[in-house]
Design a protein around this motif. Structure first.
Motif, short mmCIF file in Angstrom:
data_model
loop_
_atom_site.label_atom_id
_atom_site.label_comp_id
_atom_site.label_asym_id
_atom_site.label_seq_id
_atom_site.Cartn_x
_atom_site.Cartn_y
_atom_site.Cartn_z
N PHE A 1 17.44 32.79 69.52
CA PHE A 1 18.45 33.70 70.07
C PHE A 1 18.18 34.15 71.34
O PHE A 1 18.94 34.89 71.90
CB PHE A 1 18.35 34.91 68.94
CG PHE A 1 18.72 34.57 67.69
CD1 PHE A 1 20.18 34.28 67.45
CD2 PHE A 1 17.96 34.40 66.71
CE1 PHE A 1 20.68 34.02 66.11
CE2 PHE A 1 18.29 34.09 65.22
CZ PHE A 1 19.79 34.08 65.14
N ARG B 1 14.99 40.88 65.16
CA ARG B 1 16.05 41.48 64.50
C ARG B 1 16.95 40.46 63.96
O ARG B 1 17.62 40.47 62.66
CB ARG B 1 16.32 42.79 64.93
CG ARG B 1 17.26 43.46 63.71
CD ARG B 1 16.55 43.96 62.55
NE ARG B 1 17.54 44.60 61.70
CZ ARG B 1 17.66 44.38 60.55
NH1 ARG B 1 16.94 43.33 59.96
NH2 ARG B 1 18.80 44.98 59.80
N ALA B 2 17.45 39.84 65.11
CA ALA B 2 18.59 38.84 64.85
C ALA B 2 18.19 37.56 63.89
O ALA B 2 18.73 37.29 62.90
CB ALA B 2 19.08 38.24 66.09
N LEU C 1 20.16 43.85 69.83
CA LEU C 1 19.49 43.43 68.88
C LEU C 1 18.14 42.77 69.58
O LEU C 1 18.48 42.22 70.44
CB LEU C 1 19.64 42.44 68.13
CG LEU C 1 20.96 42.91 66.94
CD1 LEU C 1 21.21 41.55 65.90
CD2 LEU C 1 20.04 43.85 65.82
N LEU D 1 25.22 36.80 66.82
CA LEU D 1 23.77 37.21 66.89
C LEU D 1 23.11 37.08 68.25
O LEU D 1 22.51 38.10 68.84
CB LEU D 1 22.93 36.87 65.53
CG LEU D 1 23.20 37.26 64.42
CD1 LEU D 1 22.26 36.51 63.26
CD2 LEU D 1 23.00 38.98 64.15
N VAL E 1 21.87 39.70 71.14
CA VAL E 1 20.43 39.72 71.78
C VAL E 1 20.59 39.78 73.29
O VAL E 1 20.09 40.34 73.99
CB VAL E 1 19.64 38.43 71.32
CG1 VAL E 1 18.38 38.34 72.12
CG2 VAL E 1 19.23 38.60 69.66
#
Length: 147
Positions: free
Chosen positions: A145, A120-121, A116, A107, A111
């Motif tokens: 992230f 959202r991650a 993403l 994730l 990012v």
């Protein structure tokens, strides 16, 4: 994806209905067979010595062991990424200099590549945790992230 991992996905689909919808061949190609006495012995050695598998449970850690064998011994797979949430497999693969990611790392990569947003991650990670699934690393906020 090895035959053992394919089998694990099929078995898990019994408990996770949406997993049954996954077209394994489309996503991963046909399962890779580990064959030949030397390769089979090597996989079994990894399964028992590295991951603690037992003769009483011959499928225990078989997917990890087959994957590790492919990544270490077959040049066509050396540039592959290993995605795992198994702590022992993750740590061993990293120590072997195999490019390895957990969901958190994947994730974070998404990012970083702007595939993403960090928000959202974080939502995805929380959805995984909310479905009683395990993560090796648990984010505390979307900022985790951002690299």
């Amino acid at each position: 994806m090895t035959e053992a991992v394919s089998h694990e996905i099929a078995m898990s689909a019994r408990l996770t209905p949406h997993l049954a919808e996954l077209d394994q061949a489309e996503w991963f190609g046909e399962p890779i067979e580990i064959s030949g006495p030397k390769s089979i012995r090597a996989v079994e050695g990894l399964r028992v010595a590295v991951f603690g598998g037992t003769k009483a449970q011959p499928l225990q850690h078989l997917g990890e062991s087959q994957t590790l064998h492919l990544l270490k011994e077959h040049t066509e797979y050396r540039e592959s990424y290993w995605l795992t949430e198994d702590r022992d497999a993750y740590n061993f693969a990293v120590a072997q200099q195999i490019t390895t990611r957990d969901i958190f790392g994947l994730l974070g990569d998404m990012v970083g590549f702007t595939e993403l947003s960090a928000d959202r991650a974080f939502e995805v990670a929380q959805a995984i945790l909310d479905s009683d699934r395990h993560l090796l690393r648990v984010p505390t906020s979307p900022n985790d992230f951002i690299k």
